[in-house]
Design a protein around this motif. Structure first.
Motif: not given
Length: 148
Positions: A57-58, A61, A123, A127
């Motif tokens: 996810c990070y 993002t 980010a 996220c």
């Protein structure tokens, strides 16, 4: 309001030190308790999967934020660590540390280092998984910038 529903099927036929399976549309894995927690260490485990969810996810993002900011990257890689604390028999996922490495073209006329540092922090806060963990797991990003 739009909602997205993600589904997972889990099967656990045995006891604590056995293994099971999980399956989603795009993932099928064997799971068990990791050896660090006196388990058999077969397949992956919830700790790795939580770290994987947070890391993917990070990094997605961060890549999206860089793209929107018109920062052209040569490469983006990352290592992440999950810190799990065991105190008095209580197991707690304490901290996740992301260590993204962004490689960009060296341009003496355009230094984007400060902007990249801001995006690395943004980010972390943007996220979806980081937001879901907020207040329970400390998440930190340590950005390295390489110029070619």
């Amino acid at each position: 309001m739009t909602q997205h529903v993600f589904r997972l099927k889990a099967h656990w036929p045995g006891g604590r030190n056995d293994s099971g399976t999980i399956e989603t549309n795009h993932l099928k894995a064997t799971v068990s308790i990791p050896p660090e927690m006196d388990g058999p260490g077969i397949g992956t485990n919830p700790d790795e999967m939580l770290l994987g969810a947070a890391a993917t996810c990070y990094i997605i993002t961060l890549a999206a934020l860089m793209e929107r900011s018109k920062i052209e990257k040569i490469d983006l890689t990352m290592e992440s660590e999950g810190i799990v604390d065991v105190t008095n028999g209580v197991i707690t996922y304490k901290r996740i540390i992301h260590k993204p490495i962004v490689t960009i073209k060296h341009d003496p006329l355009k230094d984007v280092s400060t902007l990249l540092q801001k995006l690395a922090i943004k980010a972390e806060h943007s996220c979806m998984i980081s937001r879901a963990l907020k207040g329970n797991v400390e998440i930190e990003a340590i950005l390295t910038i390489k110029k070619q």
